[in-house]
Write a protein that holds these residues in place. Structure first.
Motif, mmCIF file in Angstrom:
data_model
loop_
_atom_site.group_PDB
_atom_site.id
_atom_site.type_symbol
_atom_site.label_atom_id
_atom_site.label_comp_id
_atom_site.label_asym_id
_atom_site.label_seq_id
_atom_site.Cartn_x
_atom_site.Cartn_y
_atom_site.Cartn_z
ATOM 1 N N ASP A 76 0.947 -1.158 0.049
ATOM 2 C CA ASP A 76 -0.164 0.049 -0.067
ATOM 3 C C ASP A 76 0.818 1.066 0.005
ATOM 4 N N ASP A 77 2.186 1.116 -0.243
ATOM 5 C CA ASP A 77 3.093 2.258 -0.183
ATOM 6 C C ASP A 77 2.910 2.819 -1.698
ATOM 7 N N GLU A 78 2.353 3.996 -1.840
ATOM 8 C CA GLU A 78 1.966 4.472 -3.097
ATOM 9 C C GLU A 78 3.448 5.267 -3.729
ATOM 10 N N THR A 79 4.520 5.423 -3.034
ATOM 11 C CA THR A 79 5.803 5.748 -3.470
ATOM 12 C C THR A 79 6.195 4.662 -4.491
ATOM 13 N N TYR A 91 4.665 2.596 -6.531
ATOM 14 C CA TYR A 91 3.235 2.169 -7.235
ATOM 15 C C TYR A 91 3.408 0.872 -7.991
ATOM 16 N N ASN A 131 1.672 -2.051 -6.116
ATOM 17 C CA ASN A 131 0.581 -1.660 -5.633
ATOM 18 C C ASN A 131 -0.458 -2.565 -6.439
ATOM 19 N N ILE A 184 -1.431 -0.937 -13.786
ATOM 20 C CA ILE A 184 -0.629 -0.221 -13.319
ATOM 21 C C ILE A 184 0.567 -0.457 -14.257
#
Length: 373
Positions: free
Chosen positions: A148-151, A153, A156, A237
């Motif tokens: 869940d770390d959007e940095t 992605y 994700n 993604i």
């Protein structure tokens, strides 16, 4: 637009459609669910611009037409009404909702359907098929480990690829990895892999059964999935998924076997006194016994509220060894597995462990250890 339908059936579809919506602003079209009545069917659509949901259900049509309604309030209204048939009638920018057997009336404001975003076109000629049960089994074993770390992605989502007669899924958050594969004769060329957002997979898991075939198409960085009366699509993604093959140990010399449910219960009890920032538990292996502890020893360090320790039997006959792990990373794969016994493979305390069912199947989970001190 005017139609009659069964409340319980409509509620299931609107509940799912509302989960797709990300906006809760009553004035925005993306907060709305699209309704279209024609040919004795109700077409329902929802989108957040990345994930699209579409389904049809049979209804009694009085007058054809289309509109959009605020999803959150529409769902709330349906939840509040007793089971039975409901009548829906649109008049200008208002839809009137009435149970046929109760003196209840709701009026809900609409937004014109021509303002609703267009969905990407489906092309069934480019679909390949896979058994729903096989696909869901792979999703179950992998989706929970998505980062869940959007940095970062590119982690994700779940990697999905085909190699020969094998389709596989992989997910990781950098501290653990989940892997599942199936040997299926899929009539498409091999592909290096796509990264599927978990949202579309969650919808699929909620509404698909275990029987039947799933249709999948990958076109222009979009995945299309259809099953039964449902059509789903999602923007993929973009990015380079980590080289998961480097993480998978080629050989692990030692292993021990545990009862799955007994271990889960012990973890649940010991975790009550685990330090909540790190979620670290200590596993101490001795021949025939594994001790799960919330602290490195029995002493309470300053600031601790206490500690917990539990011994459970295990099949192990090696030297004593201690390892530290995030208890959630053990608990989550143990929860989704169904086998009575689970084996954990390792080389040394500072290197990754591999969690496998007994007997071994077509999936496994890798967890990186934490520092002992």
């Amino acid at each position: 637009m005017k139609f009659i339908c069964e409340r319980s059936i409509l509620l299931k579809e609107i509940s799912l459609a509302n989960e797709i919506i990300s906006s809760k602003n009553v004035n925005l079209i993306l907060s709305n669910i699209y309704l279209e009545v024609s040919k004795n069917e109700l077409l329902i659509k929802a989108t957040d611009l990345k994930v699209n949901f579409e389904t049809k259900m049979p209804i009694e049509v009085k007058e054809e037409g289309s509109t959009t309604v605020f999803g959150e309030k529409f769902l709330g209204i349906l939840n509040s009404i007793p089971d039975g048939e409901l009548e829906f009638e649109q008049k200008d920018n208002i839809i009137v909702i009435k149970p046929l057997l109760k003196k209840i009336k709701f009026k809900l404001r609409c937004i014109a359907s021509d303002k609703y975003p267009e969905f990407p076109a489906y092309n069934k000629d480019k679909y390949f098929e896979i058994p729903i049960k096989s696909f869901k089994e792979m999703v179950t074993q992998t989706v929970f480990a998505v980062s869940d770390d959007e940095t970062r992605y590119f982690m994700n989502g779940v990697l999905f690829r085909k190699e020969g007669n094998t389709v596989l899924m992989v997910s990781t958050d950098g501290r653990r990895l989940a892997y599942a594969e199936k040997n299926i004769d899929v009539n498409i060329d091999d592909f290096e892999g796509i990264i599927i957002p978990p949202k579309i997979l969650t919808v699929l898991m909620k509404r698909s059964g275990d029987e039947g075939i799933l249709g999948i198409s990958i076109v222009d960085k979009i995945i299309f999935i259809y099953f039964g009366s449902y059509k789903l699509s999602s923007v993929l993604i973009e990015g380079q998924f980590p080289n998961y093959q480097r993480v998978i140990p080629e050989k692990q010399e030692y292993s021990f076997t545990l009862n799955r449910l007994e271990t889960l219960e012990a973890l649940r009890r010991v975790s009550l006194l685990v330090e909540q920032k790190s979620h670290r538990v200590y596993l101490i292996l001795t021949p025939g016994v594994m001790t799960i502890s919330s602290s490195r020893d029995d002493r309470n360090d300053e600031g601790d509220i206490g500690n917990a320790k539990e011994e459970i039997p295990c099949k192990y006959d090696g030297d004593e060894i201690a390892m530290a792990l995030n208890y959630r990373y053990i608990e989550e794969p143990f929860k989704i597995m169904t086998e009575d016994e689970i084996s954990i493979h390792f080389t040394e305390a500072a290197k990754a462990i591999t969690i496998k069912p007994v007997p071994e199947k077509d999936f496994f989970h890798i967890v990186m250890p934490m520092q002992l001190d």
